[in-house]
Design an enzyme around this catalytic site. Structure first.
Site, mmCIF file in Angstrom:
data_model
loop_
_atom_site.group_PDB
_atom_site.id
_atom_site.type_symbol
_atom_site.label_atom_id
_atom_site.label_comp_id
_atom_site.label_asym_id
_atom_site.label_seq_id
_atom_site.Cartn_x
_atom_site.Cartn_y
_atom_site.Cartn_z
ATOM 1 N N SER A 147 0.850 -1.191 0.000
ATOM 2 C CA SER A 147 0.000 0.000 0.000
ATOM 3 C C SER A 147 0.884 1.237 0.000
ATOM 4 O O SER A 147 2.025 1.204 0.487
ATOM 5 C CB SER A 147 -0.895 0.019 1.240
ATOM 6 O OG SER A 147 -1.540 1.273 1.393
ATOM 7 N N TYR A 159 -1.447 -0.532 10.329
ATOM 8 C CA TYR A 159 -1.627 -0.928 8.931
ATOM 9 C C TYR A 159 -0.416 -0.505 8.107
ATOM 10 O O TYR A 159 0.120 -1.291 7.317
ATOM 11 C CB TYR A 159 -2.895 -0.286 8.379
ATOM 12 C CG TYR A 159 -3.182 -0.620 6.935
ATOM 13 C CD1 TYR A 159 -3.704 -1.864 6.588
ATOM 14 C CD2 TYR A 159 -2.935 0.303 5.921
ATOM 15 C CE1 TYR A 159 -3.971 -2.177 5.262
ATOM 16 C CE2 TYR A 159 -3.197 -0.004 4.591
ATOM 17 C CZ TYR A 159 -3.719 -1.237 4.266
ATOM 18 O OH TYR A 159 -3.986 -1.546 2.951
#
EC number: 1.1.1.-
Length: 260
Positions: A147, A159
């Site tokens: 990501s 995350y």
């Protein structure tokens, strides 16, 4: 032109979490280039629906149920893949991931453990288990779906940490396993228009915050991620390894408040 450089004909692939979103698009792209694909998913109903649809199209796709955060289920998955593909695997796409969007002070120990197990631990150990199969193929490729938040700071520290770790894992495996003819790369998408994200995209405030600094001014489409992933697996990309490639509409290179 050597058309074999642009074909995956005769190659085998495993895509984790291949029944929706980016994973689904990757499966269709890999099959379109000639690969035989096995997918795993935790949702049996969704998995069976996808397999039925693909078989109706004549696609060579098989699937099995697997919670990739479970060590025994990971082992079983790789035993299945080994049996299906004659103990050889050309392509491993570590796609499974989830997100919990919380700032550091609101994150719990449970959030940390859950994200680490699903996003990082699963990819690490599946890669480890896949190594003998990738090596045996003579031409192994690993792609981690990371990501942009693993490259620049985002809204969820845990995350982001898991995705940044995937980028580092790609670099490490690229060096460690190069002698086994295994390449490893990481693809880092920006906001992607999947069913899970759609509700956020419909929020004007969210969309403005996300895309006001994105030169292309829109979300990424799953098929756009799939195209990059598939390219990295092609013989034409044989000298690309250890890289993290952002597919972000220019977000990470925009150093000023650009208005598309």
């Amino acid at each position: 032109m050597d058309i074999n450089r642009w074909s995956l004909q005769g190659m085998t692939a495993l895509v984790t979490g291949g029944s929706k979103g980016i994973g689904y698009a990757i499966v269709e792209e890999l099959v379109g280039f000639g690969a035989r694909v096995h997918i795993c998913d935790i949702d049996e109903t969704l998995l069976n629906e996808c397999l039925s649809g693909w078989h109706a199209k004549g696609f060579e796709v098989s699937g099995s149920i697997c919670d990739v955060s479970s060590r025994p289920q990971r082992v079983q998955l790789m035993q299945t893949v080994s049996s299906l593909f004659g103990a050889k695997l050309n392509i491993l796409i570590n796609n499974v991931g989830k997100y919990i969007l919380k700032p550091t002070l609101e994150s719990t120990a449970e959030d940390f453990s859950s994200l680490m197990a699903t996003n990082l631990e699963s990819a690490y150990y599946i890669s480890q288990l896949a190594h003998p199969l990738l090596k045996a193929s003579g031409n192994g490729n690993i792609v981690f779906i990371s990501s942009v938040t693993g490259v620049v700071s985002g809204t969820s520290t845990i995350y982001g940490v898991t995705k940044g770790a995937l980028n580092q894992l790609a670099r490490d495996l690229a060096c460690e396993w190069a002698s086994d003819n295994i390449r490893a790369n990481s693809v880092a998408p920006w906001v992607t228009a999947t069913s899970l994200v759609q509700k956020y995209l419909e929020d004007e405030i969210f969309a403005e915050a996300m895309f006001s600094r994105t030169p292309l001014g829109r979300a990424c489409e799953p098929r756009e991620v799939a195209s990059l992933v598939t390219f990295l697996c092609l013989p034409a990309a044989s000298y690309i390894t250890g890289q993290t490639i952002c597919i972000d509409g220019g977000f990470t290179v925009n150093g000023f408040s650009y208005k598309p």
